[in-house]
Design an enzyme around this catalytic site. Sequence first.
Site, mmCIF file in Angstrom:
data_model
loop_
_atom_site.group_PDB
_atom_site.id
_atom_site.type_symbol
_atom_site.label_atom_id
_atom_site.label_comp_id
_atom_site.label_asym_id
_atom_site.label_seq_id
_atom_site.Cartn_x
_atom_site.Cartn_y
_atom_site.Cartn_z
ATOM 1 N N ASN A 9 -34.037 56.578 105.242
ATOM 2 C CA ASN A 9 -35.079 55.646 105.674
ATOM 3 C C ASN A 9 -34.556 54.238 105.388
ATOM 4 O O ASN A 9 -34.543 53.798 104.241
ATOM 5 C CB ASN A 9 -36.368 55.930 104.895
ATOM 6 C CG ASN A 9 -37.452 54.895 105.169
ATOM 7 O OD1 ASN A 9 -37.342 54.109 106.103
ATOM 8 N ND2 ASN A 9 -38.490 54.894 104.345
ATOM 9 N N LYS A 11 -35.747 51.405 106.191
ATOM 10 C CA LYS A 11 -36.780 50.376 106.010
ATOM 11 C C LYS A 11 -36.409 49.114 106.816
ATOM 12 O O LYS A 11 -35.872 49.251 107.911
ATOM 13 C CB LYS A 11 -36.991 50.086 104.515
ATOM 14 C CG LYS A 11 -37.217 51.398 103.737
ATOM 15 C CD LYS A 11 -37.646 51.203 102.325
ATOM 16 C CE LYS A 11 -37.817 52.569 101.672
ATOM 17 N NZ LYS A 11 -38.315 52.464 100.318
ATOM 18 N N HIS A 96 -45.889 56.681 104.924
ATOM 19 C CA HIS A 96 -45.044 56.193 103.826
ATOM 20 C C HIS A 96 -45.892 55.319 102.901
ATOM 21 O O HIS A 96 -46.744 54.552 103.365
ATOM 22 C CB HIS A 96 -43.863 55.401 104.381
ATOM 23 C CG HIS A 96 -42.844 55.113 103.326
ATOM 24 N ND1 HIS A 96 -43.019 54.108 102.406
ATOM 25 C CD2 HIS A 96 -41.682 55.725 103.012
ATOM 26 C CE1 HIS A 96 -41.988 54.112 101.574
ATOM 27 N NE2 HIS A 96 -41.164 55.083 101.921
ATOM 28 N N GLU A 98 -45.381 52.663 101.383
ATOM 29 C CA GLU A 98 -45.355 51.212 101.613
ATOM 30 C C GLU A 98 -46.335 50.823 102.710
ATOM 31 O O GLU A 98 -46.890 49.728 102.702
ATOM 32 C CB GLU A 98 -43.917 50.762 101.952
ATOM 33 C CG GLU A 98 -43.046 50.760 100.701
ATOM 34 C CD GLU A 98 -41.567 50.942 100.955
ATOM 35 O OE1 GLU A 98 -41.130 50.867 102.116
ATOM 36 O OE2 GLU A 98 -40.836 51.178 99.974
ATOM 37 N N GLU A 167 -43.106 61.812 97.733
ATOM 38 C CA GLU A 167 -42.507 60.579 97.233
ATOM 39 C C GLU A 167 -43.436 59.926 96.217
ATOM 40 O O GLU A 167 -44.339 59.155 96.600
ATOM 41 C CB GLU A 167 -42.268 59.603 98.388
ATOM 42 C CG GLU A 167 -41.290 60.110 99.420
ATOM 43 C CD GLU A 167 -40.635 58.952 100.157
ATOM 44 O OE1 GLU A 167 -39.406 58.897 100.162
ATOM 45 O OE2 GLU A 167 -41.357 58.105 100.695
ATOM 46 N N GLY A 173 -37.714 53.083 94.976
ATOM 47 C CA GLY A 173 -37.025 51.802 94.805
ATOM 48 C C GLY A 173 -36.995 51.303 93.379
ATOM 49 O O GLY A 173 -36.716 50.133 93.141
ATOM 50 N N SER A 213 -35.807 57.082 94.697
ATOM 51 C CA SER A 213 -34.603 56.822 93.904
ATOM 52 C C SER A 213 -33.618 57.993 93.887
ATOM 53 O O SER A 213 -33.023 58.283 92.848
ATOM 54 C CB SER A 213 -34.979 56.395 92.479
ATOM 55 O OG SER A 213 -35.692 55.171 92.514
#
Length: 256
Positions: A9, A11, A96, A98, A167, A173, A213
């Site tokens: 991904n 991003k 996701h 985010e 996730e 991250g 991560s």
Amino acid sequence: MRRRYVVGNWKMNKTPYEAQLFVEELFSVEGGLPEDVELGIAPPYPALDRVGATVGPSLVHLLAQDVYQEVSGPHTGEVSAEMLKACGVTQVIVGHSERRRYRNEHEIDLTRKIERLAEAYITPLYCVGETLGEREAGTTERALSKQMSALEAFPEAAPRGLVLAYEPVWAIGTGRSATPAMAADVHRALREMVRSFWGKEAAEKIRILYGGSVTPENAAALFEEEDIDGALVGGASLKVASFLAIARAARRTVPD
Ligand code: PGA
């Protein structure tokens, strides 16, 4: 046996040109791509068409990072499932964290996105995961089942090809991955939810990826867990070497 699957991904990274260079490098690596692991990459929208022309069908899946929940019309800045399909996209990331967090996407929107994808014969990669606060409060499973409720709109069968990604928000991250045992526990719980929705066969078949991560250093330990069917990789997917190292770690056979 479920085939392992590793998705990058990207991003909001890489121009179309940089994306193409990545794909060319990926296809020319010495020793080739691992044969028993499926690969996917999710470039940003502007790179999809160019990458789609390079990856062609089947070898590496082309994913989009999002889709809009309407078919067409006055939705400035949005992109439809049919448009993605025309670029060669076969799967789309939905939910996701985010987007849930910064774009306020809720289950009701996510269900509609999955419906639009189903109409275009595109496979959803549906992401779920708890926040640190939820984990610490012991409400992880409740948070996940709320997120999984977006799939209740499909009572008969799972959306075609559905892939899940676990996730944990606190691992994305941050350099702080879930431990293999922690991830495996959640994967088992998610598989159980799938069983309660669509039965035993669907639960055995569905692939559940871990994301948060993942690096070449921790991938092998994660993949030792039977219930972890692959990875959704952010930062470490931006370079061919680290993406490929993770993909190689996902092989079920012992490398020679
Ligand atoms: P990360 O991102 O690997 O950089 O933690 C994972 C993701 O958000 O899918």
